[in-house]
Design a protein around this motif. Structure first.
Motif, PDB file in Angstrom:
ATOM      1  N   VAL A  37      27.595  42.120 -90.754  1.00 49.86           N
ATOM      2  CA  VAL A  37      26.713  42.992 -91.530  1.00 49.86           C
ATOM      3  C   VAL A  37      26.804  44.418 -91.008  1.00 49.86           C
ATOM      4  O   VAL A  37      26.541  44.692 -89.835  1.00 49.86           O
ATOM      5  N   ARG A  38      27.156  45.351 -91.908  1.00 47.86           N
ATOM      6  CA  ARG A  38      27.310  46.765 -91.537  1.00 47.86           C
ATOM      7  C   ARG A  38      26.222  47.657 -92.152  1.00 47.86           C
ATOM      8  O   ARG A  38      26.076  48.802 -91.741  1.00 47.86           O
ATOM      9  N   GLY A  39      25.518  47.161 -93.156  1.00 48.50           N
ATOM     10  CA  GLY A  39      24.468  47.939 -93.797  1.00 48.50           C
ATOM     11  C   GLY A  39      23.466  47.023 -94.472  1.00 48.50           C
ATOM     12  O   GLY A  39      23.837  45.944 -94.947  1.00 48.50           O
ATOM     13  N   ASP A  65      19.567  42.369 -98.930  1.00 51.59           N
ATOM     14  CA  ASP A  65      20.634  43.255 -99.383  1.00 51.59           C
ATOM     15  C   ASP A  65      21.533  43.468 -98.182  1.00 51.59           C
ATOM     16  O   ASP A  65      21.032  43.664 -97.061  1.00 51.59           O
ATOM     17  N   ALA A  66      22.827  43.438 -98.403  1.00 51.62           N
ATOM     18  CA  ALA A  66      23.742  43.679 -97.284  1.00 51.62           C
ATOM     19  C   ALA A  66      25.092  44.120 -97.797  1.00 51.62           C
ATOM     20  O   ALA A  66      25.484  43.834 -98.937  1.00 51.62           O
ATOM     21  N   ALA A  67      25.810  44.823 -96.924  1.00 50.87           N
ATOM     22  CA  ALA A  67      27.221  45.120 -97.123  1.00 50.87           C
ATOM     23  C   ALA A  67      27.900  44.929 -95.779  1.00 50.87           C
ATOM     24  O   ALA A  67      27.322  45.247 -94.736  1.00 50.87           O
ATOM     25  N   GLY A  68      29.107  44.396 -95.810  1.00 52.27           N
ATOM     26  CA  GLY A  68      29.787  44.145 -94.554  1.00 52.27           C
ATOM     27  C   GLY A  68      31.199  43.651 -94.760  1.00 52.27           C
ATOM     28  O   GLY A  68      31.782  43.814 -95.843  1.00 52.27           O
ATOM     29  N   LEU A 101      25.356  38.911 -88.003  1.00 51.15           N
ATOM     30  CA  LEU A 101      26.177  38.064 -88.862  1.00 51.15           C
ATOM     31  C   LEU A 101      25.284  37.324 -89.846  1.00 51.15           C
ATOM     32  O   LEU A 101      24.149  36.962 -89.517  1.00 51.15           O
ATOM     33  N   GLN A 102      25.800  37.088 -91.051  1.00 49.55           N
ATOM     34  CA  GLN A 102      25.032  36.363 -92.054  1.00 49.55           C
ATOM     35  C   GLN A 102      25.944  35.427 -92.824  1.00 49.55           C
ATOM     36  O   GLN A 102      27.053  35.809 -93.229  1.00 49.55           O
ATOM     37  N   ALA A 103      25.473  34.206 -93.041  1.00 51.20           N
ATOM     38  CA  ALA A 103      26.166  33.251 -93.900  1.00 51.20           C
ATOM     39  C   ALA A 103      25.613  33.376 -95.313  1.00 51.20           C
ATOM     40  O   ALA A 103      24.396  33.396 -95.511  1.00 51.20           O
ATOM     41  N   LEU A 331      19.581  51.086 -94.127  1.00 52.80           N
ATOM     42  CA  LEU A 331      19.817  51.215 -92.691  1.00 52.80           C
ATOM     43  C   LEU A 331      21.238  50.735 -92.417  1.00 52.80           C
ATOM     44  O   LEU A 331      21.742  49.836 -93.099  1.00 52.80           O
ATOM     45  N   SER A 332      21.857  51.320 -91.403  1.00 55.69           N
ATOM     46  CA  SER A 332      23.165  50.816 -90.972  1.00 55.69           C
ATOM     47  C   SER A 332      22.949  49.600 -90.071  1.00 55.69           C
ATOM     48  O   SER A 332      21.821  49.322 -89.642  1.00 55.69           O
ATOM     49  N   GLY A 333      24.018  48.875 -89.781  1.00 54.08           N
ATOM     50  CA  GLY A 333      23.902  47.681 -88.965  1.00 54.08           C
ATOM     51  C   GLY A 333      23.614  48.020 -87.510  1.00 54.08           C
ATOM     52  O   GLY A 333      23.501  49.181 -87.123  1.00 54.08           O
ATOM     53  N   PHE A 334      23.489  46.979 -86.695  1.00 55.02           N
ATOM     54  CA  PHE A 334      23.206  47.168 -85.263  1.00 55.02           C
ATOM     55  C   PHE A 334      24.272  48.051 -84.610  1.00 55.02           C
ATOM     56  O   PHE A 334      25.441  47.970 -84.950  1.00 55.02           O
TER      57      PHE A 334
END
Length: 334
Positions: A37-39, A65-68, A101-103, A331-334
Motif C-alpha cells: 500500500v502506497r496511498g 481506498d488504496a493504491a499500491g 500490506l493488504q489482501a 495520505l501516503s503510505g507508511f
C-alpha cells in the motif's frame, strides 16, 4: 507489518481511538492480490465504523481506498502480475488499507491511472464506484442517456458528489443541479461541471423550481431525512431517488402518488455477497483510470494529509467528522 487500527469504538478524541501495532503478513486466497500500500484515503465509512462498530478478536484495521503495487497474486488470478500498479476500494468485511500490506480480491481491483501518483489515485475508488453504481445500476441510465432530464445532487462538494457530477456530465446527457452552501463549495461544484448550484440550507423546492427544473433523478448524499420532504415535492413524477447515508427513518408513503423509485446505494454489496457481477467494479475502475489518463475526468483530491501515522490518520478522521471536507483527503503510505 505496520498497521493502524482501533480496539474500542468511540470518539476520535479518545486516547485509544486509533493505535499503531504490528500485524501478521496477510494470507491471500486463490483470487486475491497482496498489495504494497502506497496511498490511502479516508471516507465517512471509516468514521462510522470507528465510532460504532466494536471490533472482536483484536484491533480492526480500517481504510477502504488504496493504491499500491502488487507483490503477490493468488493461483487463480490471471489479470495481474507482480509489479502492477493498482487502485481499489476493497471489502468492508476484510482488513483495510491502513497497513503496509493488504489482501484484496483481484476482481475489485483496477489499474492505477498513470498520470496520478499513488497518494492521489487512492482518493478515487470508493467514491467513483458509488457514483458509477448510482448512475448506471440504481438509476439504470445508459451512457448518453438522460437528455432533456436533470439530476439533483444533494451534497455536491463531498467525495461522492464531486465525481458523480463529473461522471454525469461526461457520460450522460443530464443537466446537473448540485447543492452547496458555502462560497468555496459552490465554486468547487461549478468547477466539477455542475450546470446549476442551489443552497441546501435554503428552500430547495423554490430554488429548483426557479430553474425551471423538476429533476427526474435525485442523488441524496447527505442529510436525507432533513431534505426528504423537499425531495418528494420537487422531484418529477416517476422519478428516481438514490441515497447513501443512514437516516434513522424515512416515510416512503408520500412517494406513492408520484410513483417514485427509491434505491439504496452501497458499493460494498458486490464484494460482501460475492455477486455474479463482482468484477463490474474492476471494469469500471479500469474505465475511469483511462478517463483520468486522457484528461476526461479529473482528480477530486483537495487535501494531502501527510504520511500514514496515528497522528495524521486521527486528524483526517476528525476532518471527516467536521462535515467540511471538500472532495477527498488522502495520505501516503507508511
Amino acid at each position: 507489518m505496520k498497521a493502524i487500527g482501533y480496539e474500542t469504538a468511540g470518539p476520535v478524541d479518545a486516547p485509544d481511538a486509533l493505535r499503531a501495532f504490528d500485524a501478521p503478513r496477510p494470507e491471500i486466497g486463490p483470487q486475491d492480490l497482496l498489495v504494497d500500500v502506497r496511498g490511502v484515503s479516508v471516507n465517512p465509512v471509516d468514521v462510522k465504523l470507528r465510532q460504532n462498530a466494536q471490533p472482536e478478536g483484536g484491533p480492526r484495521v480500517l481504510g477502504f481506498d488504496a493504491a499500491g503495487v502488487v507483490v503477490e497474486a493468488g493461483a487463480e488470478v490471471s489479470d495481474f502480475i507482480i509489479g502492477d500498479e493498482v487502485f481499489y476500494a476493497g471489502d468492508v468485511t476484510r482488513a483495510g488499507s491502513n497497513a503496509e500490506l493488504q489482501a484484496v480480491d483481484a476482481r475489485l481491483v483496477g489499474r492505477k491511472p498513470t498520470r496520478l501518483d499513488f497518494t492521489e489515485a487512492a482518493g478515487l475508488p470508493l467514491t467513483t464506484i458509488t457514483a458509477w453504481e448510482m448512475l448506471f445500476d440504481s438509476f439504470r441510465l445508459t451512457e448518453g442517456g438522460g437528455v432533456g432530464q436533470s439530476l439533483l445532487v444533494i451534497g455536491g462538494a463531498g467525495g461522492v458528489g464531486s465525481i458523480l457530477i463529473q461522471l454525469a456530465k461526461t457520460l450522460t446527457g443530464l443537466t446537473v443541479i448540485a447543492t452547496a452552501s458555502r462560497e468555496e463549495t459552490r465554486d468547487w461544484v461549478r468547477d466539477m461541471g455542475a450546470d446549476h448550484v442551489v443552497d441546501h440550507r435554503g428552500n430547495l423546492v423554490d430554488q429548483v423550481a426557479a430553474l425551471g427544473q423538476a429533476p427526474a433523478y435525485v442523488a441524496a448524499l447527505t442529510a436525507t431525512d432533513q431534505h426528504w420532504p423537499a425531495i418528494l415535492e420537487l422531484i418529477a413524477p416517476r422519478g428516481q431517488i438514490a441515497l447513501i447515508d443512514d437516516p434513522a427513518a424515512l416515510d416512503i408513503k408520500p412517494a406513492k402518488p408520484k410513483a417514485l423509485s427509491i434505491h439504496w446505494e452501497f458499493m460494498f454489496s458486490r464484494p460482501m455477497f460475492a455477486t455474479e457481477d463482482i468484477a463490474a467494479q474492476r471494469d469500471l475502475l479500469n474505465r475511469v483510470s483511462q478517463m483520468i489518463d486522457t484528461g476526461t475526468l479529473r482528480s477530486t483530491v483537495t487535501e494531502r494529509a501527510g504520511a500514514l501515522s496515528v497522528e495524521t490518520l486521527r486528524a483526517a478522521h476528525a476532518r471527516q467528522e467536521s462535515g467540511k471536507v471538500i472532495g477527498k483527503q488522502v495520505l501516503s503510505g507508511f
